[in-house]
Design an enzyme around this catalytic site. Structure first.
Site, short mmCIF file in Angstrom:
data_model
loop_
_atom_site.label_atom_id
_atom_site.label_comp_id
_atom_site.label_asym_id
_atom_site.label_seq_id
_atom_site.Cartn_x
_atom_site.Cartn_y
_atom_site.Cartn_z
N ARG A 122 9.90 -1.50 -12.25
CA ARG A 122 8.58 -2.15 -12.35
C ARG A 122 7.60 -1.18 -13.01
O ARG A 122 6.64 -0.72 -12.39
CB ARG A 122 8.13 -2.61 -10.98
CG ARG A 122 8.91 -3.86 -10.59
CD ARG A 122 8.50 -4.40 -9.27
NE ARG A 122 8.42 -5.85 -9.32
CZ ARG A 122 8.17 -6.60 -8.26
NH1 ARG A 122 7.95 -6.05 -7.09
NH2 ARG A 122 8.09 -7.91 -8.37
N GLN A 127 7.19 -4.87 -17.75
CA GLN A 127 6.51 -5.98 -17.04
C GLN A 127 6.93 -7.33 -17.60
O GLN A 127 7.12 -8.29 -16.85
CB GLN A 127 5.00 -5.82 -17.14
CG GLN A 127 4.42 -5.25 -15.87
CD GLN A 127 2.93 -5.03 -15.95
OE1 GLN A 127 2.28 -5.40 -16.93
NE2 GLN A 127 2.38 -4.41 -14.94
N ASP A 130 10.11 -8.62 -16.04
CA ASP A 130 10.16 -8.57 -14.57
C ASP A 130 10.44 -9.96 -13.99
O ASP A 130 9.52 -10.74 -13.75
CB ASP A 130 8.82 -8.00 -14.07
CG ASP A 130 8.79 -7.81 -12.56
OD1 ASP A 130 9.70 -8.29 -11.86
OD2 ASP A 130 7.84 -7.18 -12.08
N SER A 133 8.86 -10.81 -10.50
CA SER A 133 7.46 -11.28 -10.53
C SER A 133 7.35 -12.68 -11.11
O SER A 133 6.65 -13.53 -10.56
CB SER A 133 6.59 -10.32 -11.36
OG SER A 133 6.45 -9.11 -10.69
N TYR A 230 5.92 -0.88 -2.75
CA TYR A 230 6.51 -1.80 -1.78
C TYR A 230 6.11 -1.43 -0.35
O TYR A 230 5.59 -0.35 -0.10
CB TYR A 230 8.04 -1.77 -1.89
CG TYR A 230 8.56 -2.43 -3.13
CD1 TYR A 230 8.61 -3.81 -3.24
CD2 TYR A 230 9.00 -1.66 -4.21
CE1 TYR A 230 9.09 -4.41 -4.39
CE2 TYR A 230 9.47 -2.27 -5.38
CZ TYR A 230 9.52 -3.64 -5.45
OH TYR A 230 9.99 -4.25 -6.59
P1 NAD Z 1 7.95 -7.99 -1.82
O1 NAD Z 1 8.48 -9.26 -2.36
O2 NAD Z 1 8.87 -6.85 -1.60
O3 NAD Z 1 7.21 -8.28 -0.42
C1 NAD Z 1 6.22 -9.29 -0.29
C2 NAD Z 1 5.05 -8.78 0.52
O4 NAD Z 1 5.40 -8.67 1.91
C3 NAD Z 1 4.56 -7.38 0.12
O5 NAD Z 1 3.21 -7.45 -0.26
C4 NAD Z 1 4.75 -6.54 1.39
O6 NAD Z 1 3.79 -5.53 1.54
C5 NAD Z 1 4.64 -7.62 2.46
N1 NAD Z 1 5.12 -7.24 3.81
C6 NAD Z 1 6.21 -6.52 4.17
N2 NAD Z 1 6.28 -6.38 5.50
C7 NAD Z 1 5.21 -7.06 6.03
C8 NAD Z 1 4.75 -7.30 7.36
N3 NAD Z 1 5.36 -6.79 8.43
N4 NAD Z 1 3.62 -8.02 7.50
C9 NAD Z 1 2.96 -8.51 6.43
N5 NAD Z 1 3.37 -8.33 5.15
C10 NAD Z 1 4.47 -7.61 4.96
O7 NAD Z 1 6.75 -7.49 -2.74
P2 NAD Z 1 6.33 -7.92 -4.21
O8 NAD Z 1 5.73 -9.28 -4.18
O9 NAD Z 1 7.47 -7.67 -5.10
O10 NAD Z 1 5.15 -6.91 -4.54
C11 NAD Z 1 5.07 -5.59 -4.04
C12 NAD Z 1 4.00 -4.83 -4.80
O11 NAD Z 1 4.45 -4.50 -6.10
C13 NAD Z 1 2.70 -5.57 -4.98
O12 NAD Z 1 1.65 -4.68 -4.81
C14 NAD Z 1 2.75 -6.00 -6.41
O13 NAD Z 1 1.46 -6.21 -6.94
C15 NAD Z 1 3.45 -4.84 -7.04
N6 NAD Z 1 4.07 -5.17 -8.32
C16 NAD Z 1 3.93 -4.31 -9.36
C17 NAD Z 1 4.49 -4.60 -10.58
C18 NAD Z 1 4.35 -3.69 -11.74
O14 NAD Z 1 3.64 -2.74 -11.68
N7 NAD Z 1 5.04 -3.94 -12.83
C19 NAD Z 1 5.22 -5.75 -10.76
C20 NAD Z 1 5.35 -6.61 -9.67
C21 NAD Z 1 4.78 -6.29 -8.44
#
Ligand code: NAD
Length: 399
Positions: A122, A127, A130, A133, A230
């Site tokens: 990521r 991006q 991805d 996402s 994460y």
């Molecule tokens: P994910 O699918 O792994 O998890 C979904 C969400 O569940 C996360 O926000 C996590 O913090 C939350 N979670 C875990 N345990 C929890 C609990 N006990 N209670 C409540 N919430 C809980 O995560 P994701 O959607 O893939 O995204 C993770 C991060 O990565 C985000 O900040 C996202 O913006 C970021 N991201 C960055 C890029 C990039 O830079 N290219 C791309 C995609 C996502």
């Protein structure tokens, strides 16, 4: 350079790996594209659309794969389906490698180079590739649409001559890519939205979308985000505090959408049977983590369960596939962006840079062997890279 577009298994996967737009782009790169007839139908793309974009439509996957240099799919194809591809063909899909080591060995045995799109790092450059996402964003949107269709009331507040209808109360648990889109969608429908997450960075994002942020903001919360962005697994003590805080909140909600995941682990249990029992009849829970073990007690994969107190728990599988046309359009573009980096545009031939960061992170098999450090035989678990761990146990649909 021959590119094959596979028809996915009917009933299991409605998405497709190419759109008419990406076919046109592959042709522009000098490729001859062969599409298995009917591959795009469930995503609203007809054979004639592919033909109009310059592809040749053939009877089946076998014909598409014959002589292929690149095979594109949504789900990891069976090794047998790759018979007939050129030696060392590149096979690119959501490969779902965790727990499927035997299948990887079989694919390695065909000599193909298999790439897992969901292991893409990521980083900014990737991006556009991805798939986690692009697909999670749609799942978040669809979760709200599914909730609204199961819910027997309206979402927005309505002031009518016959009386005032209150706005629905929606609580989103897990404010990552899917959760943030769920918040935005529920807000657009006029709901009163709140959300929780264990990562401090989520607070501002939730608030910027007009949601109310609810979380136990202690010292552990401040450390809950990994360098990769994460969530970490939280301590039993934190989980108890989190449950105490959310229990009274959930009792007042109409809709709860859960999206919480922790890389490399089963989904955290966030909503207990008691919490579900505290909700009003007619309330709806959508568990987007159901394929990874579920956030909601009582969620059944692939089913809409109704509890004794009349609360629906929705456990749809492959939620991005419930929006197949859009999901395919975005997935196809993710794939194209990656394939473009594997081709020399001047000589119009394959030119994989095997030491490129993106290739190294996603390549599972090459030259007859499983080569990914996270999956090669006898690889120590500690070597599984963060991006690989991130999709551990991840179902294809999560991606
Ligand atoms: P994910 O699918 O792994 O998890 C979904 C969400 O569940 C996360 O926000 C996590 O913090 C939350 N979670 C875990 N345990 C929890 C609990 N006990 N209670 C409540 N919430 C809980 O995560 P994701 O959607 O893939 O995204 C993770 C991060 O990565 C985000 O900040 C996202 O913006 C970021 N991201 C960055 C890029 C990039 O830079 N290219 C791309 C995609 C996502």
């Amino acid at each position: 350079m021959r590119v094959a577009i596979l028809r996915e298994e009917a009933g299991l996967e409605p998405r497709v790996a190419a759109s008419a737009d990406t076919v046109k782009r592959y042709v522009g790169l000098g490729a001859a594209v062969f599409v298995a007839s009917g591959a795009g139908l469930a995503s609203g793309i007809g054979d004639s659309d592919y033909e109009g974009a310059g592809a040749t439509v053939v009877a089946d996957n076998e014909a598409a794969v014959a002589g292929a240099d690149i095979v594109l799919a949504v789900r990891r194809p069976a090794a047998a389906a790759l018979k007939g591809a050129n030696k060392g063909a590149l096979v690119i899909a959501i490969a779902d490698p965790f727990g499927h080591e035997a299948a990887l060995e079989e694919i390695a045995g065909t000599g193909a180079s298999l790439f897992a799109m969901e292991l893409m790092p990521r980083i900014t450059r990737a991006q556009v590739m991805d798939v986690l996402s692009s697909q999670a964003n749609l799942a978040g949107y669809r979760a709200v649409i599914d909730a609204s269709s199961e819910f027997g009331r309206a979402f927005p507040m309505m002031m009518t001559a016959a009386g005032t209808v209150p706005a629905a109360r929606v609580f989103v648990m897990g404010a990552g890519v899917a959760g943030l889109q769920a918040i935005a969608t529920a807000r657009r429908l006029g709901a009163v939205v709140s959300a929780t997450d264990v990562r401090p960075a989520a607070k501002e994002q939730v608030e910027s979308l007009g949601g109310k942020f609810i979380a136990v903001e202690d010292e552990e919360f401040k450390q809950a985000e990994t360098s990769g962005g994460y969530a970490k697994a939280m301590s039993a003590e934190y989980q108890q505090k989190q449950a105490a805080l959310t229990a009274s909140h959930i009792a007042k909600q109409d809709i709860v959408i859960t999206t919480a995941l922790i890389p490399g682990r089963p989904a955290p249990k966030l909503v207990s049977g008691d919490m579900v029992a505290s909700m009003k009849p007619g309330s709806v829970l959508i568990d987007l983590a159901v394929e990874r073990g579920g956030n909601v007690e009582g969620a059944v994969p692939g089913e809409v369960a109704t509890t004794a107190n009349g609360v629906k728990i929705v456990g749809h599988l492959n939620v991005p596939g419930r929006l197949a046309a859009t999901a395919s359009q975005l997935y196809a573009k993710n794939l194209y962006a990656f394939v473009e980096t594997l081709i020399d545009k001047t000589s119009k031939s394959l030119a994989v840079k095997w030491d490129d960061e993106l290739v190294k992170a996603t390549l599972l098999t090459r030259d007859g062997a499983v080569v990914h450090p996270g999956f090669a035989p006898a690889a120590p678990a500690a070597e599984v890279p963060a991006a690989a761990a991130a999709s551990a146990e991840a179902p294809s649909s999560a991606a």
